[in-house]
Design an enzyme around this catalytic site. Structure first.
Site, mmCIF file in Angstrom:
data_model
loop_
_atom_site.group_PDB
_atom_site.id
_atom_site.type_symbol
_atom_site.label_atom_id
_atom_site.label_comp_id
_atom_site.label_asym_id
_atom_site.label_seq_id
_atom_site.Cartn_x
_atom_site.Cartn_y
_atom_site.Cartn_z
ATOM 1 N N HIS A 1 80.140 55.406 66.187
ATOM 2 C CA HIS A 1 79.222 54.507 66.883
ATOM 3 C C HIS A 1 77.763 54.941 66.667
ATOM 4 O O HIS A 1 76.899 54.119 66.350
ATOM 5 C CB HIS A 1 79.565 54.508 68.376
ATOM 6 C CG HIS A 1 78.655 53.670 69.178
ATOM 7 N ND1 HIS A 1 78.707 52.289 69.146
ATOM 8 C CD2 HIS A 1 77.645 53.987 70.022
ATOM 9 C CE1 HIS A 1 77.775 51.810 69.935
ATOM 10 N NE2 HIS A 1 77.115 52.814 70.485
ATOM 11 N N GLU A 2 77.525 56.248 66.818
ATOM 12 C CA GLU A 2 76.152 56.767 66.678
ATOM 13 C C GLU A 2 75.620 56.543 65.266
ATOM 14 O O GLU A 2 74.430 56.305 65.080
ATOM 15 C CB GLU A 2 76.110 58.273 66.987
ATOM 16 C CG GLU A 2 76.409 58.626 68.427
ATOM 17 C CD GLU A 2 75.351 58.109 69.395
ATOM 18 O OE1 GLU A 2 74.175 58.033 69.003
ATOM 19 O OE2 GLU A 2 75.724 57.768 70.534
ATOM 20 N N LEU A 3 76.515 56.628 64.274
ATOM 21 C CA LEU A 3 76.067 56.424 62.888
ATOM 22 C C LEU A 3 75.855 54.938 62.601
ATOM 23 O O LEU A 3 74.915 54.551 61.914
ATOM 24 C CB LEU A 3 77.099 56.979 61.903
ATOM 25 C CG LEU A 3 77.214 58.504 61.822
ATOM 26 C CD1 LEU A 3 78.368 58.896 60.929
ATOM 27 C CD2 LEU A 3 75.917 59.122 61.278
ATOM 28 N N ASN B 1 64.087 68.987 75.342
ATOM 29 C CA ASN B 1 64.529 68.037 76.372
ATOM 30 C C ASN B 1 63.518 67.961 77.507
ATOM 31 O O ASN B 1 63.200 66.881 78.010
ATOM 32 C CB ASN B 1 65.871 68.469 76.962
ATOM 33 C CG ASN B 1 67.036 67.994 76.115
ATOM 34 O OD1 ASN B 1 66.848 67.197 75.202
ATOM 35 N ND2 ASN B 1 68.227 68.488 76.405
ATOM 36 N N TYR C 1 61.929 64.421 78.459
ATOM 37 C CA TYR C 1 62.232 63.667 79.683
ATOM 38 C C TYR C 1 61.161 63.805 80.774
ATOM 39 O O TYR C 1 61.290 63.222 81.848
ATOM 40 C CB TYR C 1 63.607 64.083 80.229
ATOM 41 C CG TYR C 1 64.723 63.715 79.256
ATOM 42 C CD1 TYR C 1 65.079 62.381 79.087
ATOM 43 C CD2 TYR C 1 65.354 64.678 78.488
ATOM 44 C CE1 TYR C 1 66.066 62.016 78.179
ATOM 45 C CE2 TYR C 1 66.350 64.320 77.580
ATOM 46 C CZ TYR C 1 66.695 62.990 77.432
ATOM 47 O OH TYR C 1 67.662 62.628 76.524
ATOM 48 N N ASP D 1 61.258 71.944 84.400
ATOM 49 C CA ASP D 1 60.328 70.812 84.217
ATOM 50 C C ASP D 1 60.130 70.052 85.519
ATOM 51 O O ASP D 1 60.839 70.274 86.499
ATOM 52 C CB ASP D 1 60.822 69.874 83.104
ATOM 53 C CG ASP D 1 62.104 69.156 83.459
ATOM 54 O OD1 ASP D 1 62.160 68.496 84.504
ATOM 55 O OD2 ASP D 1 63.090 69.257 82.674
ATOM 56 N N ARG E 1 75.440 61.422 78.087
ATOM 57 C CA ARG E 1 74.041 61.122 78.427
ATOM 58 C C ARG E 1 73.992 60.473 79.795
ATOM 59 O O ARG E 1 74.853 59.670 80.137
ATOM 60 C CB ARG E 1 73.441 60.140 77.423
ATOM 61 C CG ARG E 1 73.210 60.742 76.052
ATOM 62 C CD ARG E 1 73.452 59.661 75.069
ATOM 63 N NE ARG E 1 72.791 59.900 73.814
ATOM 64 C CZ ARG E 1 73.291 59.458 72.672
ATOM 65 N NH1 ARG E 1 74.435 58.800 72.676
ATOM 66 N NH2 ARG E 1 72.657 59.681 71.558
ATOM 67 N N LEU F 1 73.792 65.529 71.617
ATOM 68 C CA LEU F 1 74.520 66.744 71.214
ATOM 69 C C LEU F 1 73.753 68.025 71.541
ATOM 70 O O LEU F 1 74.298 69.127 71.441
ATOM 71 C CB LEU F 1 74.809 66.713 69.704
ATOM 72 C CG LEU F 1 75.761 65.599 69.241
ATOM 73 C CD1 LEU F 1 75.817 65.543 67.720
ATOM 74 C CD2 LEU F 1 77.154 65.820 69.809
ATOM 75 N N LEU G 1 72.625 69.583 74.297
ATOM 76 C CA LEU G 1 73.115 70.522 75.320
ATOM 77 C C LEU G 1 74.481 71.109 74.931
ATOM 78 O O LEU G 1 74.783 72.247 75.285
ATOM 79 C CB LEU G 1 73.191 69.832 76.686
ATOM 80 C CG LEU G 1 71.840 69.497 77.338
ATOM 81 C CD1 LEU G 1 72.039 68.839 78.697
ATOM 82 C CD2 LEU G 1 70.978 70.755 77.487
HETATM 83 P P1 ADP Z 1 69.983 64.045 74.218
HETATM 84 O O1 ADP Z 1 69.860 64.146 72.760
HETATM 85 O O2 ADP Z 1 70.416 62.706 74.703
HETATM 86 O O3 ADP Z 1 68.804 64.584 74.938
HETATM 87 P P2 ADP Z 1 71.310 66.344 75.274
HETATM 88 O O4 ADP Z 1 72.671 66.828 75.056
HETATM 89 O O5 ADP Z 1 70.208 67.215 74.920
HETATM 90 O O6 ADP Z 1 71.258 64.962 74.547
HETATM 91 O O7 ADP Z 1 71.192 65.967 76.801
HETATM 92 C C1 ADP Z 1 72.199 65.190 77.408
HETATM 93 C C2 ADP Z 1 71.614 64.316 78.509
HETATM 94 O O8 ADP Z 1 71.156 65.140 79.582
HETATM 95 C C3 ADP Z 1 70.409 63.553 78.102
HETATM 96 O O9 ADP Z 1 70.779 62.327 77.496
HETATM 97 C C4 ADP Z 1 69.692 63.340 79.410
HETATM 98 O O10 ADP Z 1 70.264 62.220 80.061
HETATM 99 C C5 ADP Z 1 70.031 64.576 80.211
HETATM 100 N N1 ADP Z 1 68.945 65.575 80.183
HETATM 101 C C6 ADP Z 1 68.890 66.688 79.407
HETATM 102 N N2 ADP Z 1 67.804 67.407 79.679
HETATM 103 C C7 ADP Z 1 67.156 66.773 80.672
HETATM 104 C C8 ADP Z 1 65.952 67.024 81.412
HETATM 105 N N3 ADP Z 1 65.217 68.108 81.170
HETATM 106 N N4 ADP Z 1 65.615 66.140 82.351
HETATM 107 C C9 ADP Z 1 66.361 65.049 82.619
HETATM 108 N N5 ADP Z 1 67.508 64.751 81.970
HETATM 109 C C10 ADP Z 1 67.889 65.595 81.000
#
Ligand code: ADP
Length: 469
Positions: free
Chosen positions: A244-246, A361, A365, A390, A409, A423, A425
């Site tokens: 899906h992502e691709l 991140n 965000y 943050d 997400r 991906l 986290l």
């Molecule tokens: P993405 O590439 O979507 O950022 P991550 O795996 O890095 O994927 O993060 C997963 C989800 O965690 C993000 O889509 C977001 O919804 C949430 N997220 C991560 N970091 C934060 C942050 N610092 N503040 C708010 N939401 C965050």
């Protein structure tokens, strides 16, 4: 009661009385031939004597036979039973001795077979039960006793349903015993500890005797497939997610290229299209990079190449790398490291990537003009903590437990519009776990988030984390 007959003195002896009675019975008169009577009496005495000998011999033989039976399965048993017995008992004794030798051999074989079955049951890690034709438990292994919280010795003799408490399996077992046909089923077993998904195979024991006889029992083999099914689901969800992502950026790229190829597009619109094409191509690039990183992390089982990493220096480098993104949003990144922070044995490149993902991140965000902090401190004697803090929108608490799963997400659209892959986290968690550490998230909605990495000060080689989520 013992009775004794006594004869008064001068009366005829018992022998004469018996002879007289017999003679009367046959209608002979003793007066006709007293000599014949005497001869008859002598004959009877001799026959009695021989009969007494025979009975005594038979009694001794029976005694020896009884003792011999008690000795079945011992060497003494093999000695002939008939020695000294009357000749007519010889053949019976020989036949018995032969049967006894066969019996001893088959008794030993039966015992050996029982021990083999017991050992095989004990060696199996999955629940295994043997039942008789009435569905009573004959044998239960340790794994089954543990799973169904019964004592193996108490379970023996009880009904299968009383032990396993699952009607579906009991019904299949009844069917197998009735029809003599193996059964296979998969079901959620709620009565086991812990409850889980089980694959159950029921193998009826071959029916003995006539062809239409029903089986004398069955073996019930259960396999816990909870984890296997979970991993299969995770894997297929992962493949579906990747596809899906691709597909999303590729569809977009194809669409814009078709428009550009088909018609004359004004320069302004064309420039906008080109910008979209670049951002979609960047997205594909990030996605493939993250996927490759994840797959390398998972497949590389070699011990980490560690160095003593200075966390303050690492944080400074990460700030430098992400300066352009932070600058674009006018976000200030503050670094604060405790003085006593020790160096940690880590793979510098991997640790840098984990910290980059968290700070990236935080910038992504957070609102423009806000602040992001990187803090490091020692925790107890054996660990250090690095926190990325943050003042962004925060994360609803119900999402926190799944945040580190692949492609998870909180807000898909927002993540995609910000160039996220879902991906980042998952990669952080993988890296930290390989270092023997842990990562967690704390957040207050509307106030901000805090991602905390904990690492051991002494090198801890952790196995490659399994692909669980
Ligand atoms: P993405 O590439 O979507 O950022 P991550 O795996 O890095 O994927 O993060 C997963 C989800 O965690 C993000 O889509 C977001 O919804 C949430 N997220 C991560 N970091 C934060 C942050 N610092 N503040 C708010 N939401 C965050």
């Amino acid at each position: 009661m013992n009775m004794r007959l006594s004869f008064p003195p001068g009366s005829p002896g018992p022998l004469v009385l018996v002879v007289t009675a017999l003679a009367a019975a046959f209608g002979w008169s003793l007066s006709i031939s007293p000599w014949l009577s005497l001869l008859f009496a002598a004959g009877l005495c001799l026959a009695g004597w021989r009969a007494r000998d025979s009975f005594r011999g038979a009694a001794e033989f029976a005694g020896r036979l009884a003792r011999s039976v008690e000795l079945v399965d011992s060497e003494a048993f093999r000695r002939p039973v008939s020695a000294g017995a009357p000749a007519q008992l010889d053949r019976i004794a020989a036949a018995l001795a032969e049967k006894n030798i066969e019996l001893t051999a088959s008794t030993r074989e039966n015992r050996r077979n029982a021990l083999i079955v017991q050992a095989a049951f004990a060696a199996v890690d999955d629940p295994l039960l043997m039942v008789d034709g009435q569905r009573r438990v004959l044998l239960i292994n340790e794994a089954a006793a543990r799973a169904f919280q019964v004592d193996s010795s108490e379970a023996a003799g009880r009904r299968f349903l009383q032990v396993v408490l699952e009607h579906e399996i009991d019904d299949a077992l009844a069917h197998a015993l009735e029809q003599g046909v193996p059964q296979a089923l998969e079901l959620d077993v709620t009565t086991s500890t812990p409850p889980g998904r089980y694959q159950v195979r029921i193998q009826p024991l071959a029916a003995g005797g006539s062809a239409d006889a029903s089986p004398s029992g069955a073996v019930v083999a259960m396999r816990d497939v909870t984890r296997l099914r979970h991993l299969e689901r995770v894997r297929s969800e992962f493949v579906a997610n990747v596809s899906h992502e691709l597909r999303t950026p590729i569809t977009s790229i194809k669409g814009f290229i078709e428009v550009l190829a088909a018609e004359e597009v004004p320069p302004e619109k064309r420039a906008r299209f080109m910008a979209i094409l670049k951002s979609e191509a960047d997205r594909l690039d990030s996605l493939l990079t993250d996927l490759l990183d994840l797959s390398l992390l998972e497949s590389d089982t070699r011990p980490l190449k560690r160095e003593e990493v200075d966390l303050a220096q690492l944080a400074a480098r990460v700030v430098m790398l992400l300066e352009p993104q932070a600058h674009r949003k006018e976000i200030r990144i503050a670094v604060s490291m405790a003085r006593d922070l020790p160096r940690v044995p880590a793979h510098p490149g991997m640790l840098e990537q984990a910290l980059v993902n968290l700070v990236d991140n935080a910038i992504k965000y957070s609102p423009e003009g806000s602040e992001v902090a990187i803090e490091g401190k020692r925790v107890g004697r054996d660990h250090v903590e690095i926190a990325v803090i943050d003042n962004g929108p925060g994360i609803p608490s119900e999402h926190l437990p799944r945040l580190f799963e692949r492609f998870y997400r909180v807000d898909k659209a927002r993540s995609r519009s910000l160039g996220g892959t879902g991906l980042g986290l998952a990669i952080v968690r993988h890296i930290v776990q390989r270092h023997g550490g842990a990562v967690r998230a704390e957040s207050r909605l509307g106030k901000g988030s805090r991602f905390i990495i904990t690492l051991p000060v002494e090198a801890e080689e952790a196995p490659v984390p399994p692909w669980e989520t």
